[in-house]
Motif scaffolding. Sequence first.
Motif, PDB file in Angstrom:
ATOM      1  N   ILE A  36       0.839  -1.201   0.000  1.00 22.18           N
ATOM      2  CA  ILE A  36       0.000   0.000   0.000  1.00 22.18           C
ATOM      3  C   ILE A  36       0.875   1.254   0.000  1.00 22.18           C
ATOM      4  O   ILE A  36       0.628   2.203  -0.754  1.00 22.18           O
ATOM      5  N   GLU A  37       1.904   1.262   0.824  1.00 20.66           N
ATOM      6  CA  GLU A  37       2.779   2.434   0.905  1.00 20.66           C
ATOM      7  C   GLU A  37       3.474   2.693  -0.438  1.00 20.66           C
ATOM      8  O   GLU A  37       3.684   3.858  -0.819  1.00 20.66           O
ATOM      9  N   LYS A  38       3.812   1.629  -1.150  1.00 23.25           N
ATOM     10  CA  LYS A  38       4.476   1.774  -2.449  1.00 23.25           C
ATOM     11  C   LYS A  38       3.546   2.389  -3.494  1.00 23.25           C
ATOM     12  O   LYS A  38       3.985   3.082  -4.416  1.00 23.25           O
ATOM     13  N   ALA A  39       2.241   2.137  -3.342  1.00 23.26           N
ATOM     14  CA  ALA A  39       1.265   2.592  -4.343  1.00 23.26           C
ATOM     15  C   ALA A  39       0.826   4.042  -4.137  1.00 23.26           C
ATOM     16  O   ALA A  39       0.251   4.637  -5.046  1.00 23.26           O
ATOM     17  N   PHE A  40       1.092   4.599  -2.954  1.00 21.76           N
ATOM     18  CA  PHE A  40       0.624   5.962  -2.654  1.00 21.76           C
ATOM     19  C   PHE A  40       1.772   6.822  -2.117  1.00 21.76           C
ATOM     20  O   PHE A  40       2.728   6.314  -1.529  1.00 21.76           O
ATOM     21  N   LYS A  41       1.638   8.125  -2.321  1.00 19.85           N
ATOM     22  CA  LYS A  41       2.613   9.076  -1.779  1.00 19.85           C
ATOM     23  C   LYS A  41       2.264   9.470  -0.349  1.00 19.85           C
ATOM     24  O   LYS A  41       3.094  10.029   0.374  1.00 19.85           O
ATOM     25  N   ALA A  42       1.028   9.212   0.061  1.00 16.83           N
ATOM     26  CA  ALA A  42       0.581   9.595   1.404  1.00 16.83           C
ATOM     27  C   ALA A  42       1.390   8.863   2.474  1.00 16.83           C
ATOM     28  O   ALA A  42       1.872   7.742   2.264  1.00 16.83           O
ATOM     29  N   ASP A  43       1.528   9.497   3.620  1.00 19.68           N
ATOM     30  CA  ASP A  43       2.202   8.879   4.768  1.00 19.68           C
ATOM     31  C   ASP A  43       1.174   8.064   5.545  1.00 19.68           C
ATOM     32  O   ASP A  43       0.098   8.553   5.890  1.00 19.68           O
ATOM     33  N   ILE A  44       1.494   6.803   5.788  1.00 24.95           N
ATOM     34  CA  ILE A  44       0.573   5.895   6.477  1.00 24.95           C
ATOM     35  C   ILE A  44       1.239   5.437   7.774  1.00 24.95           C
ATOM     36  O   ILE A  44       2.320   4.832   7.758  1.00 24.95           O
ATOM     37  N   HIS A  45       0.595   5.736   8.874  1.00 22.88           N
ATOM     38  CA  HIS A  45       1.156   5.406  10.186  1.00 22.88           C
ATOM     39  C   HIS A  45       0.174   4.506  10.945  1.00 22.88           C
ATOM     40  O   HIS A  45      -1.013   4.814  11.034  1.00 22.88           O
ATOM     41  N   VAL A  46       0.695   3.412  11.482  1.00 28.92           N
ATOM     42  CA  VAL A  46      -0.139   2.453  12.211  1.00 28.92           C
ATOM     43  C   VAL A  46       0.256   2.466  13.680  1.00 28.92           C
ATOM     44  O   VAL A  46       1.441   2.349  14.029  1.00 28.92           O
ATOM     45  N   ARG A  47      -0.760   2.629  14.531  1.00 30.83           N
ATOM     46  CA  ARG A  47      -0.535   2.554  15.978  1.00 30.83           C
ATOM     47  C   ARG A  47      -1.717   1.837  16.606  1.00 30.83           C
ATOM     48  O   ARG A  47      -2.846   2.327  16.553  1.00 30.83           O
ATOM     49  N   GLY A  48      -1.432   0.676  17.165  1.00 32.85           N
ATOM     50  CA  GLY A  48      -2.516  -0.126  17.728  1.00 32.85           C
ATOM     51  C   GLY A  48      -3.488  -0.518  16.634  1.00 32.85           C
ATOM     52  O   GLY A  48      -3.096  -1.087  15.608  1.00 32.85           O
ATOM     53  N   ASN A  49      -4.774  -0.213  16.864  1.00 33.43           N
ATOM     54  CA  ASN A  49      -5.788  -0.525  15.851  1.00 33.43           C
ATOM     55  C   ASN A  49      -6.197   0.722  15.059  1.00 33.43           C
ATOM     56  O   ASN A  49      -7.249   0.744  14.429  1.00 33.43           O
ATOM     57  N   GLU A  50      -5.358   1.780  15.108  1.00 33.77           N
ATOM     58  CA  GLU A  50      -5.631   3.008  14.368  1.00 33.77           C
ATOM     59  C   GLU A  50      -4.610   3.190  13.242  1.00 33.77           C
ATOM     60  O   GLU A  50      -3.417   2.978  13.427  1.00 33.77           O
ATOM     61  N   ILE A  51      -5.128   3.570  12.081  1.00 41.30           N
ATOM     62  CA  ILE A  51      -4.268   3.851  10.930  1.00 41.30           C
ATOM     63  C   ILE A  51      -4.485   5.313  10.554  1.00 41.30           C
ATOM     64  O   ILE A  51      -5.612   5.737  10.284  1.00 41.30           O
ATOM     65  N   THR A  52      -3.406   6.097  10.556  1.00 43.68           N
ATOM     66  CA  THR A  52      -3.477   7.517  10.225  1.00 43.68           C
ATOM     67  C   THR A  52      -2.870   7.742   8.847  1.00 43.68           C
ATOM     68  O   THR A  52      -1.760   7.286   8.568  1.00 43.68           O
ATOM     69  N   ILE A  53      -3.606   8.442   7.996  1.00 44.67           N
ATOM     70  CA  ILE A  53      -3.155   8.722   6.634  1.00 44.67           C
ATOM     71  C   ILE A  53      -3.021  10.230   6.467  1.00 44.67           C
ATOM     72  O   ILE A  53      -3.974  10.983   6.711  1.00 44.67           O
ATOM     73  N   THR A  54      -1.852  10.666   6.020  1.00 44.67           N
ATOM     74  CA  THR A  54      -1.607  12.077   5.773  1.00 44.67           C
ATOM     75  C   THR A  54      -1.190  12.258   4.324  1.00 44.67           C
ATOM     76  O   THR A  54      -0.192  11.684   3.877  1.00 44.67           O
ATOM     77  N   GLY A  55      -1.954  13.066   3.583  1.00 43.22           N
ATOM     78  CA  GLY A  55      -1.650  13.278   2.170  1.00 43.22           C
ATOM     79  C   GLY A  55      -2.642  14.236   1.554  1.00 43.22           C
ATOM     80  O   GLY A  55      -3.414  14.895   2.265  1.00 43.22           O
ATOM     81  N   THR A  56      -2.666  14.314   0.246  1.00 42.55           N
ATOM     82  CA  THR A  56      -3.632  15.174  -0.425  1.00 42.55           C
ATOM     83  C   THR A  56      -5.038  14.657  -0.134  1.00 42.55           C
ATOM     84  O   THR A  56      -5.214  13.459   0.140  1.00 42.55           O
TER      85      THR A  56
END
Length: 339
Positions: A36-56
């Motif tokens: 998934i990270e390879k397919a998108f420029k967005a920053d993807i951060h996983v902590r516990g059961n939460e996934i945070t996506i930062t991008g356009t």
Amino acid sequence: MSESPDFTKTQAKVVIPEGQAMVSLLGSRDELLRVIEKAFKADIHVRGNEITITGTPEESGVVVRLFEELVQLVATGAELTPDAVERSIAMLKMSSERPAEVLSLDILSARGRTIRPKTVNQKRYVDAIDKHTVVFGIGPAGTGKTYLAMAKAVKALQEKKVNRIILTRPAVEAGERLGFLPGTLYEKIDPYLRPLYDALHDMLDPDSIPRLMTAGTIEVAPLAYMRGRTLNDAFIILDEAQNTSPEQMKMFLTRLGFNSKIVVTGDVTQIDLPNGQESGLKVVQGILAGINGIHFSMLTSADVVRHRLVSEIVDAYGRYDAAVASQPSSINKRPRGRR
């Protein structure tokens, strides 16, 4: 969803339901997360059961939808693979179809495995088989044209929608003059029909196939053996249809009887007819297009479900053929050697 200090980007969160193993979603050692990270420029951060996506905003929205679809796939019992994740990403980027609906559609469960469409066009092809009486599946090798049709035929037989399955293909290399070949009838036709037998063995108990064939419930025969027949209560598949002549195609299609369904599969880029003979599969598209009850499903290299290189090989040959076709005819002619 809240904005980050960089106003060109947004931040979104996906909360994975309690009880769902993150390893199923992200893969062993985060194998799927890396896809998934390879397919998108967005920053993807996983902590516990939460996934945070930062991008356009656009890309963040696609990534959120992707995780929501993957969560639904896992909930249905589907095992996520890098290939399934890549196909899900492609669907979300290129169509309005939901990956969870495409990849969880069970066509047939057989011999410990479930056969499902793997692309949007494959799902549309399978849906067309349900809706129409005659369906043409046209596309390159590896797009599942014949395999999915076979799965639908076996399913229809199991559900007693038809009484028999008839599988046929033209024996071009023998010119359909099978009487001149040595051996029994089955020894003569076996090389031409072997791919159909192989698919059957994937979907049925191998021990039951001879019994079903003896009873006439399953028939595998060269196209020449269809002449003069009317096929009622049957699911009929014509494979390698690009190697039929226009006359053979007409003969085959007019075998259709009551309560029967026909699926015709072929690849118009791999015609083996001798002496530049016209392909019945090419001609039929202009003759039958627009008739109610007849549907043409077009598959492309994007629907190839074999090794990744198969898709690239198909595309490379397509570019080559287009380049050759665009050249003046004098350039296309090969120089003759001395006789």
